[in-house]
Design an enzyme around this catalytic site. Structure first.
Site, short mmCIF file in Angstrom:
data_model
loop_
_atom_site.label_atom_id
_atom_site.label_comp_id
_atom_site.label_asym_id
_atom_site.label_seq_id
_atom_site.Cartn_x
_atom_site.Cartn_y
_atom_site.Cartn_z
N SER A 136 3.59 -1.88 10.28
CA SER A 136 5.05 -1.92 10.50
C SER A 136 5.70 -3.24 10.06
CB SER A 136 5.39 -1.63 11.97
OG SER A 136 4.97 -0.32 12.32
N ASN A 177 0.86 -1.18 0.00
CA ASN A 177 0.00 0.00 0.00
C ASN A 177 0.90 1.23 0.00
OD1 ASN A 177 -1.81 2.04 0.47
ND2 ASN A 177 -2.38 1.38 2.53
N TRP A 178 1.01 1.85 -1.18
CA TRP A 178 1.92 3.00 -1.27
C TRP A 178 1.37 4.24 -0.60
CZ3 TRP A 178 3.77 2.85 -7.14
CH2 TRP A 178 4.49 1.67 -7.35
N LYS A 179 0.08 4.23 -0.29
CA LYS A 179 -0.58 5.42 0.28
C LYS A 179 -0.34 6.61 -0.66
CE LYS A 179 -0.11 3.29 4.79
NZ LYS A 179 0.00 3.45 6.24
N HIS A 200 -9.46 1.61 5.23
CA HIS A 200 -8.17 1.76 5.91
C HIS A 200 -8.36 2.75 7.07
CE1 HIS A 200 -4.01 2.72 6.73
NE2 HIS A 200 -3.68 1.64 6.05
N GLY A 244 2.83 2.41 11.08
CA GLY A 244 3.83 3.48 11.04
C GLY A 244 4.56 3.70 12.36
N GLU A 257 -5.32 -4.56 10.83
CA GLU A 257 -4.28 -3.55 10.98
C GLU A 257 -4.54 -2.77 12.27
OE1 GLU A 257 -2.28 -2.47 6.95
OE2 GLU A 257 -3.88 -1.06 7.37
N GLU A 276 -6.67 5.09 8.03
CA GLU A 276 -6.39 6.50 7.67
C GLU A 276 -7.60 7.14 7.01
OE1 GLU A 276 -2.78 5.58 5.61
OE2 GLU A 276 -1.79 5.18 7.52
P1 13P Z 1 3.21 0.63 7.67
O1 13P Z 1 3.70 -0.67 7.11
O2 13P Z 1 3.95 1.82 7.11
O3 13P Z 1 3.14 0.61 9.15
O4 13P Z 1 1.70 0.82 7.14
C1 13P Z 1 0.81 -0.23 7.27
C2 13P Z 1 -0.42 0.08 6.55
O5 13P Z 1 -1.17 0.97 6.92
C3 13P Z 1 -0.70 -0.68 5.33
O6 13P Z 1 -1.99 -0.47 4.87
#
Ligand code: 13P
Length: 264
Positions: free
Chosen positions: A217, A11-13, A105, A178, A172, A107
């Protein structure tokens, strides 16, 4: 050889500018073309909307089937078309080659006020467009510390999944995203066992096998241990998917951890 598919999803966000994203997709594709992972391991890359087309072209050049190397978007709108300025529908991302879409997600739940009901509508829209939803659930740190994780997960499963849901679920925990912190093996095993127990009630049948992934993470260091947990069907990777070598290392670790070794 195991027949249950395992997943490594990047997931590149909102994190790779155009050229960086395309180069990343080309670098990953080149390596996977030269040394494809075992067929039971499905790799999925989820770039921002603006890079879907370019990334799709790069992945296609490997000649690998889309099950083995596929692409997903990071969101879609519940309606298929209409006067919704700035939004992008499931058929639109399907047009650009997306076979998957990440929904719910944390976020988006946090920054866009997405509720379980909205996520469920998006799941319906994606499914209707022939796209596999990857639905994210997970508790906040305070909810975990107050012993409320089970009820949060139960509510999210009940609210955001459709009956007979055919997709992927990603656990998650918000506190692991993060943060550099991952749950212990024991905690992960317990949470995933709980999620697996909750699923049949929502699906109304226990015949449907929903892959359950872990995200938060994940790096190549933890990937072997996480992937070796029986209940884990894969990993959803954020920042470690933004660098070709670290993402490839996770794919290699997942392949190794999930491929039965021949007995001596
Ligand atoms: P990180 O791997 O950067 O913690 O992010 C996880 C995530 O939100 C994947 O969707």
């Amino acid at each position: 050889m195991t027949t249950v598919p395992k997943f490594v999803i990047g997931n590149w966000k909102m994190q790779a500018r155009h050229e960086h994203g395309l180069q990343l997709a080309r670098d990953i594709s080149r390596r996977l073309k030269d040394a494809p992972p075992p067929p039971h391991l499905h790799t999925i890359i989820c770039p921002p909307f603006t890079q879907l087309d370019g990334v799709h072209q790069a992945l296609k050049e490997t000649g690998l089937p889309h099950e083995q190397l596929g692409m997903g978007a990071q969101d879609c709108y519940p309606a298929s078309s209409g006067p919704f300025t700035g939004d992008i529908s499931a058929p639109m991302i399907r047009d650009l080659g997306a076979r998957y879409v990440i929904l719910g997600h944390s976020e988006r739940r946090q920054n866009h006020g997405e509720t379980d009901a909205i996520i469920r509508q998006k799941v319906k829209a994606a499914t209707a467009a022939g796209i596999t939803p990857i639905v994210c659930i997970g508790e906040h740190l305070a909810e975990r510390n107050e012993g409320r994780a089970a009820s949060v997960l139960s509510t999210q499963i009940e609210g955001s999944l459709t009956r007979g849901f055919r997709g992927i679920l990603a656990y998650e925990p918000v506190w692991a995203i993060g943060s550099g912190i991952t749950p212990s093996r024991d905690e992960l095993q317990r949470k995933l066992t709980l999620i697996r127990a909750l699923l049949p009630m929502r699906l109304m049948t226990d015949d449907i096998r929903v892959p359950v992934l872990y995200g938060g993470s994940v790096t190549s260091v933890q990937a072997p241990s996480i992937m070796s947990i029986e209940a884990v069907d894969g990993v959803l990777v954020g920042s470690a998917s933004l660098e070709a070598q670290s993402f490839l290392d996770i794919i290699d670790a997942a392949a190794e951890a999930t491929t039965p070794q021949p007995s001596p």
